[in-house]
Write an enzyme that holds these catalytic residues in place. Structure first.
Site, PDB file in Angstrom:
ATOM      1  N   GLY A 197       5.713  10.553   7.251  1.00  0.00           N
ATOM      2  CA  GLY A 197       6.527   9.453   6.770  1.00  0.00           C
ATOM      3  C   GLY A 197       5.687   8.219   6.526  1.00  0.00           C
ATOM      4  O   GLY A 197       4.460   8.273   6.410  1.00  0.00           O
ATOM      5  N   LEU A 204       7.174   3.867   9.865  1.00  0.00           N
ATOM      6  CA  LEU A 204       8.081   2.801  10.254  1.00  0.00           C
ATOM      7  C   LEU A 204       9.158   3.266  11.223  1.00  0.00           C
ATOM      8  O   LEU A 204       9.906   2.440  11.749  1.00  0.00           O
ATOM      9  CB  LEU A 204       8.762   2.201   9.014  1.00  0.00           C
ATOM     10  CG  LEU A 204       7.860   1.418   8.053  1.00  0.00           C
ATOM     11  CD1 LEU A 204       8.654   0.960   6.849  1.00  0.00           C
ATOM     12  CD2 LEU A 204       7.243   0.224   8.760  1.00  0.00           C
ATOM     13  N   GLY A 205       9.276   4.568  11.453  1.00  0.00           N
ATOM     14  CA  GLY A 205      10.365   5.081  12.282  1.00  0.00           C
ATOM     15  C   GLY A 205      10.365   4.530  13.681  1.00  0.00           C
ATOM     16  O   GLY A 205      11.371   3.974  14.152  1.00  0.00           O
ATOM     17  N   HIS A 247       0.833  -1.204   0.000  1.00  0.00           N
ATOM     18  CA  HIS A 247       0.000   0.000   0.000  1.00  0.00           C
ATOM     19  C   HIS A 247       0.869   1.255   0.000  1.00  0.00           C
ATOM     20  O   HIS A 247       0.578   2.231  -0.712  1.00  0.00           O
ATOM     21  CB  HIS A 247      -0.906  -0.022   1.238  1.00  0.00           C
ATOM     22  CG  HIS A 247      -1.793   1.177   1.334  1.00  0.00           C
ATOM     23  ND1 HIS A 247      -2.896   1.367   0.529  1.00  0.00           N
ATOM     24  CD2 HIS A 247      -1.734   2.272   2.157  1.00  0.00           C
ATOM     25  CE1 HIS A 247      -3.475   2.516   0.845  1.00  0.00           C
ATOM     26  NE2 HIS A 247      -2.787   3.084   1.834  1.00  0.00           N
ATOM     27  N   GLU A 248       1.938   1.250   0.804  1.00  0.00           N
ATOM     28  CA  GLU A 248       2.817   2.419   0.851  1.00  0.00           C
ATOM     29  C   GLU A 248       3.579   2.604  -0.456  1.00  0.00           C
ATOM     30  O   GLU A 248       3.836   3.736  -0.880  1.00  0.00           O
ATOM     31  CB  GLU A 248       3.817   2.259   2.011  1.00  0.00           C
ATOM     32  CG  GLU A 248       3.186   2.287   3.392  1.00  0.00           C
ATOM     33  CD  GLU A 248       2.599   3.642   3.718  1.00  0.00           C
ATOM     34  OE1 GLU A 248       3.074   4.658   3.164  1.00  0.00           O
ATOM     35  OE2 GLU A 248       1.652   3.698   4.527  1.00  0.00           O
ATOM     36  N   LEU A 251      11.074  16.501  16.167  1.00  0.00           N
ATOM     37  CA  LEU A 251      11.092  17.760  15.413  1.00  0.00           C
ATOM     38  C   LEU A 251       9.812  17.950  14.609  1.00  0.00           C
ATOM     39  O   LEU A 251       9.356  19.068  14.400  1.00  0.00           O
ATOM     40  CB  LEU A 251      12.314  17.782  14.479  1.00  0.00           C
ATOM     41  CG  LEU A 251      13.681  17.941  15.169  1.00  0.00           C
ATOM     42  CD1 LEU A 251      14.802  17.786  14.150  1.00  0.00           C
ATOM     43  CD2 LEU A 251      13.770  19.301  15.853  1.00  0.00           C
ATOM     44  N   ASP A 279      10.280  16.624  23.443  1.00  0.00           N
ATOM     45  CA  ASP A 279       9.783  17.770  22.668  1.00  0.00           C
ATOM     46  C   ASP A 279       8.681  18.459  23.454  1.00  0.00           C
ATOM     47  O   ASP A 279       8.155  17.907  24.435  1.00  0.00           O
ATOM     48  CB  ASP A 279       9.281  17.308  21.293  1.00  0.00           C
ATOM     49  CG  ASP A 279       8.051  16.418  21.390  1.00  0.00           C
ATOM     50  OD1 ASP A 279       6.968  16.946  21.700  1.00  0.00           O
ATOM     51  OD2 ASP A 279       8.171  15.187  21.146  1.00  0.00           O
TER      52      ASP A 279
END
Length: 450
Positions: free
Chosen positions: A412, A415-416, A249-250, A358, A382
């Site tokens: 994104g 997956l990070g 899908h991505e 960030l 943060d």
């Protein structure tokens, strides 16, 4: 030649081998027991006859010394008695023996009196049945008393017992073999059910489980372990299928964007800004490249493979990252915490956490490093809107985006944080999110290098 029987034995079923081994062991045990039983019984019977002979001999000696011997001597329990004078002539005897020929010649009589030990004597030359147990005792005035008793009854009893054992042992062994065959068969029946259940588990029946026997034995433990393994395999298969589906899908979105831009450019080349088209295609290509790198990293980490294990200074790594991004840095005083792991993977963990912070921070992001006992703690804080407590575990799932980060341009591929958790767990650590009031704090805990 020995290899053939061994090979034949190994090819037999477990049921046959257990039954045969149990029967062979019992046969050996019965043979040894029978031999020992007959030997002990024979010795006991011989000792009993010897005691009777000795007691009767002492009675005759006492009567002889008191000159009270009757003529003939009374026979008790078929005991044979001969009373000899100093010259070796028979002066008195029981009716069931010879009154002319002594049972023991002169030399044998002297040895028997001197040792006092009983001995076997063949009774056939004296017209007496079977072997005899004979004993010689001395009395007053040079008189010698010879007492004997037939050993034929004992010998016949031992032979009869031997025949009974020889005839009964095969029947007992056959009975044991049959019982062992049935018991082993019933014991192995749950294993056969496990085998049939395992044969039915296939690609179309992943959710099936093996039958678990009611008995709390080794087979029950084996079935439970196998079912747990099937559950883990089913979960891994589901995760793999979900990963493939989400990855497809991505990948579809940037590929569709590239295709659309190229088709439009080729359909209207005269009015197309080729530089803008190339920049758009390059941006989508970079997204595909990052996604492919993330997927490869996850695949390697899922296999539990670390690139290398080397000492990594977390304080130095945090310092360089803070300088590169222009972030605040909080280092605890004292020695820098050092962990064992792959430096590239740990830098990716910190970079992913910083990028995520960030993306959501309002004004500031800070990196913290400190040691606590045997654990090193790395934090990224943060001052953004934060994440609701009920969502803080879900963000570590693969391809997960929250409502405020659903844009693929901003959030994104999702997956990070999944790479962060998988990498940290591969290093033997943990990672979680907590409230920073305001904002959010990601906390990574890794074991210190010894």
């Amino acid at each position: 030649m020995l290899a053939r029987p061994v090979t034949w034995w190994r090819r037999q079923s477990l049921r046959f081998r257990v039954t045969a081994a149990a029967t062979a062991v019992l046969a050996l045990a019965l043979a040894v027991s029978a031999y020992v039983f007959v030997a002990v019984l024979g010795e006991a019977l011989v000792r009993g006859i010897d005691d009777q002979v000795y007691q009767r001999g002492r009675e005759i000696v006492a009567l002889s010394d008191a000159n009270r011997l009757s003529d003939p001597v009374v026979s008790v329990d078929n005991t044979i008695v001969q009373v000899l004078d100093r010259d070796g002539r028979i002066v008195d005897a029981t009716p069931n023996t010879d009154r002319l020929v002594p049972l023991l010649p002169a030399g044998a009589r002297e040895a028997a009196v001197r040792t006092g030990a009983p001995r076997f004597l063949d009774g056939r030359p004296y017209a007496l049945p079977g072997p005899l147990r004979v004993r010689a005792l001395s009395a007053d005035r040079g008189v010698t008393v010879i007492v004997a008793r037939s050993f034929g009854e004992v010998e016949s009893s031992l032979v009869t017992i031997g025949h009974v054992l020889i005839a009964g042992m095969p029947l007992l062994l056959a009975l044991l073999a049959a019982v062992s065959w049935l018991v082993v068969g019933r014991t192995l029946r749950p294993i056969a059910l496990l085998r049939r259940g395992a044969a039915e588990v296939g690609a179309t029946a992943r959710s099936r489980r093996l039958p678990v026997p009611e008995a709390r034995d080794e087979v029950h433990a084996l079935a439970t372990t196998l079912n747990d393994m099937l559950g883990r395999l089913e979960e891994a298969d589901a995760r793999q299928r979900a990963l493939v589906s989400d990855a497809a899908h991505e990948l579809r979105s940037p590929l569709a964007s590239i295709r659309l831009q190229l088709e439009v450019a080729l359909s209207h080349p005269e009015g197309q800004d080729w530089k803008e088209t190339a920049e758009g295609v390059l941006e989508d290509t970079l997204r595909l490249s990052r996604l492919a790198e993330d997927l490869l990293a996850l695949a390697r980490l899922d296999e539990g493979r670390l690139g290398r294990r080397e000492p990594v200074d977390l304080a130095e790594m945090a310092r360089r990252t803070a300088e590169r991004y222009g972030l605040g840095l909080d280092l605890a005083p004292g020695a820098s915490p050092v962990v064992l792991g792959d430096a590239l993977d740990l830098r990716r963990v910190l970079a992913n956490l910083v990028d995520n912070a960030l993306r959501h921070a309002a004004s500031a992001v800070r990196i913290g490093v400190r040691a606590e006992g045997s654990v090193a703690e790395l934090t990224v804080t943060d001052d953004g809107p934060g994440i609701p407590p009920e969502e803080r575990e879900r963000v570590f799932d693969r391809f997960t985006r929250l409502d405020d980060a659903r844009s693929r341009d901003d959030g994104g591929a999702g997956l990070g944080l999944a790479i962060v958790r998988t990498t940290v767990e591969a290093h033997g650590g943990t990672v979680h999110l907590e409230d920073a009031s305001p904002g959010l704090r990601a906390v990574v805990r890794l074991p210190l290098a010894r």
